[in-house]
Design a protein around this motif. Structure first.
Motif, mmCIF file in Angstrom:
data_model
loop_
_atom_site.group_PDB
_atom_site.id
_atom_site.type_symbol
_atom_site.label_atom_id
_atom_site.label_comp_id
_atom_site.label_asym_id
_atom_site.label_seq_id
_atom_site.Cartn_x
_atom_site.Cartn_y
_atom_site.Cartn_z
ATOM 1 N N LEU A 1 0.809 -1.217 0.000
ATOM 2 C CA LEU A 1 0.000 0.000 0.000
ATOM 3 C C LEU A 1 0.844 1.269 0.000
ATOM 4 N N ARG A 2 2.183 1.109 0.070
ATOM 5 C CA ARG A 2 3.121 2.228 0.071
ATOM 6 C C ARG A 2 2.857 3.185 1.220
ATOM 7 N N LEU A 3 2.574 2.625 2.391
ATOM 8 C CA LEU A 3 2.354 3.421 3.584
ATOM 9 C C LEU A 3 3.691 3.716 4.253
ATOM 10 N N GLU A 4 3.762 4.850 4.913
ATOM 11 C CA GLU A 4 5.027 5.292 5.497
ATOM 12 C C GLU A 4 5.398 4.479 6.721
ATOM 13 N N VAL A 5 6.652 4.067 6.779
ATOM 14 C CA VAL A 5 7.178 3.302 7.906
ATOM 15 C C VAL A 5 8.041 4.226 8.759
ATOM 16 N N ASN A 6 7.667 4.391 10.028
ATOM 17 C CA ASN A 6 8.408 5.259 10.932
ATOM 18 C C ASN A 6 8.505 4.586 12.305
ATOM 19 N N LEU A 7 8.968 5.323 13.290
ATOM 20 C CA LEU A 7 9.138 4.740 14.618
ATOM 21 C C LEU A 7 7.827 4.232 15.227
ATOM 22 N N PRO A 8 6.711 4.967 15.121
ATOM 23 C CA PRO A 8 5.445 4.414 15.623
ATOM 24 C C PRO A 8 5.077 3.080 14.978
ATOM 25 N N PHE A 9 5.503 2.859 13.745
ATOM 26 C CA PHE A 9 5.250 1.573 13.092
ATOM 27 C C PHE A 9 5.974 0.447 13.820
ATOM 28 N N ILE A 10 7.216 0.692 14.238
ATOM 29 C CA ILE A 10 7.960 -0.320 14.986
ATOM 30 C C ILE A 10 7.285 -0.605 16.321
ATOM 31 N N VAL A 11 6.805 0.455 16.971
ATOM 32 C CA VAL A 11 6.064 0.263 18.227
ATOM 33 C C VAL A 11 4.824 -0.584 17.976
ATOM 34 N N ALA A 12 4.148 -0.331 16.852
ATOM 35 C CA ALA A 12 2.952 -1.105 16.509
ATOM 36 C C ALA A 12 3.297 -2.577 16.299
ATOM 37 N N VAL A 13 4.409 -2.859 15.620
ATOM 38 C CA VAL A 13 4.817 -4.247 15.387
ATOM 39 C C VAL A 13 5.100 -4.958 16.711
ATOM 40 N N LEU A 14 5.792 -4.279 17.627
ATOM 41 C CA LEU A 14 6.069 -4.873 18.938
ATOM 42 C C LEU A 14 4.771 -5.086 19.720
ATOM 43 N N THR A 15 3.840 -4.153 19.590
ATOM 44 C CA THR A 15 2.528 -4.319 20.244
ATOM 45 C C THR A 15 1.785 -5.510 19.665
ATOM 46 N N ILE A 16 1.840 -5.661 18.356
ATOM 47 C CA ILE A 16 1.201 -6.796 17.691
ATOM 48 C C ILE A 16 1.788 -8.112 18.183
ATOM 49 N N ILE A 17 3.105 -8.156 18.326
ATOM 50 C CA ILE A 17 3.757 -9.366 18.833
ATOM 51 C C ILE A 17 3.225 -9.713 20.218
ATOM 52 N N GLY A 18 3.050 -8.685 21.057
ATOM 53 C CA GLY A 18 2.541 -8.913 22.405
ATOM 54 C C GLY A 18 1.137 -9.485 22.404
ATOM 55 N N TYR A 19 0.242 -8.902 21.601
ATOM 56 C CA TYR A 19 -1.137 -9.406 21.539
ATOM 57 C C TYR A 19 -1.188 -10.809 20.939
ATOM 58 N N SER A 20 -0.384 -11.037 19.911
ATOM 59 C CA SER A 20 -0.408 -12.327 19.239
ATOM 60 C C SER A 20 0.069 -13.441 20.165
ATOM 61 N N ILE A 21 1.164 -13.206 20.888
ATOM 62 C CA ILE A 21 1.665 -14.248 21.785
ATOM 63 C C ILE A 21 0.700 -14.483 22.926
ATOM 64 N N ASN A 22 -0.025 -13.451 23.328
ATOM 65 C CA ASN A 22 -1.017 -13.619 24.387
ATOM 66 C C ASN A 22 -2.128 -14.586 23.951
#
Length: 304
Positions: free
Chosen positions: A177-198
């Motif tokens: 989708l050519r969406l911008e990747v920035n620091l909040p994106f990395i935070v989102a990925v780490l948050t996703i990992i947390g929810y997924s492992i839960n």
């Protein structure tokens, strides 16, 4: 103990889910190889100017673009929100260019606008990319260690595959989708990992508890147990994901421009995480479990 299979058999159809995930992964690899990521100013050299405006300028986006073109400051990306205007420049602005841009914007559009400028040089951008990758890697290693200690290594392998699946799906979607990747994106990925492992741990814990009281004589018994365990945690998984999904959706729809991409990444990750926890992690554990060599009885001594 006998486990009745429900109408939908997750284990019986797991091969189709595996094939679907493999196809998505291959598509993501092709997309990343061809297009790469649309890195924001956090991960590449350049300047970012965020202007807090006192009036809604969304209907004047074309005028703002014309104004920026006249400034001749190189390539840029413009985002106009109800209360904020964000401009991302590929080049680093000088102090003189910053002051000229601020004054020109105030004179042309909003005299009460306040501006913040964030500049990243090449070395800092590379360090941020490296640190972001290390953060995801360390989180994955920590999860492997935790799951291995609490359960067993097969659960850990299944969990980490599901987590990497979720992270890669989100990364691929942002690339497509050519969406911008920035620091909040990395935070989102780490948050996703947390929810997924839960979600994954909840199902794994139910599998382990059911195995304690079940008399498993064949691979079919284990498959029935895993399928029943998924169904037993289904309501809890759906309710948890739905609650967070609604919250993230509200943030995406009504939140500021600066957190829209963060909330969008969370939305992608929640859907992918729920899918992988139910359709990937547990069936993959079963595949590894079925490859386990059966325990042989201790050798008995024979009379000489």
């Amino acid at each position: 103990m006998h486990y009745n299979l429900r109408k939908f058999d997750f284990i019986k159809l797991s091969r189709y889910f595996f094939l679907f995930s493999i196809a998505i992964t291959v598509l993501g690899v092709i997309t990343l190889a061809a297009l790469g990521m649309n890195y924001g100013v956090d991960f590449r050299a350049g300047s970012s100017m965020d202007l807090a405006v006192q009036k809604n300028l969304q209907d004047q986006k074309e005028e703002i673009q014309s104004f920026l073109d006249e400034q001749n400051l190189g390539r840029y990306t413009l985002t106009v929100g109800a209360e904020r205007v964000s401009i991302r420049f590929d080049d680093i602005l000088t102090d003189q260019e910053e002051q000229q841009l601020k004054q020109g914007f105030a004179d042309t559009f909003d005299p009460k606008a306040s501006a913040e400028v964030y500049t990243v040089d090449v070395q800092m951008a590379r360090e941020l990319q490296t640190n972001a990758m290390m953060a995801v890697a360390l989180a994955s290693v920590g999860i492997i260690i935790y799951v291995s200690i609490r359960f067993e290594w097969r659960f850990a392998v299944a969990a980490i595959v599901a987590l990497l699946h979720d992270a890669f799906i989100v990364i691929s979607l942002f690339s497509i989708l050519r969406l911008e990747v920035n620091l909040p994106f990395i935070v989102a990925v780490l948050t996703i990992i947390g929810y997924s492992i839960n979600d994954t741990i909840v199902i794994f814990d139910r599998i382990r508890e059911n195995m304690r009281f079940a008399k498993l004589k064949s691979k079919e018994d284990i498959a029935a147990l895993v399928n029943e365990s998924i169904w037993q945690t289904m309501t809890r998984s759906i309710n948890t994901v739905a609650t967070v999904f609604v919250t993230a959706l509200c943030v995406f729809l009504f939140g500021g421009e600066s957190i829209k991409l963060f909330s969008l990444a969370i939305l992608f990750g929640l859907v992918s995480g729920a899918y992988s926890s139910i359709f990937i992690a547990s069936p993959l554990w079963l595949v590894l479990k079925n490859k386990q060599k059966p325990k042989t009885p201790a050798n008995t001594q024979t009379a000489g």
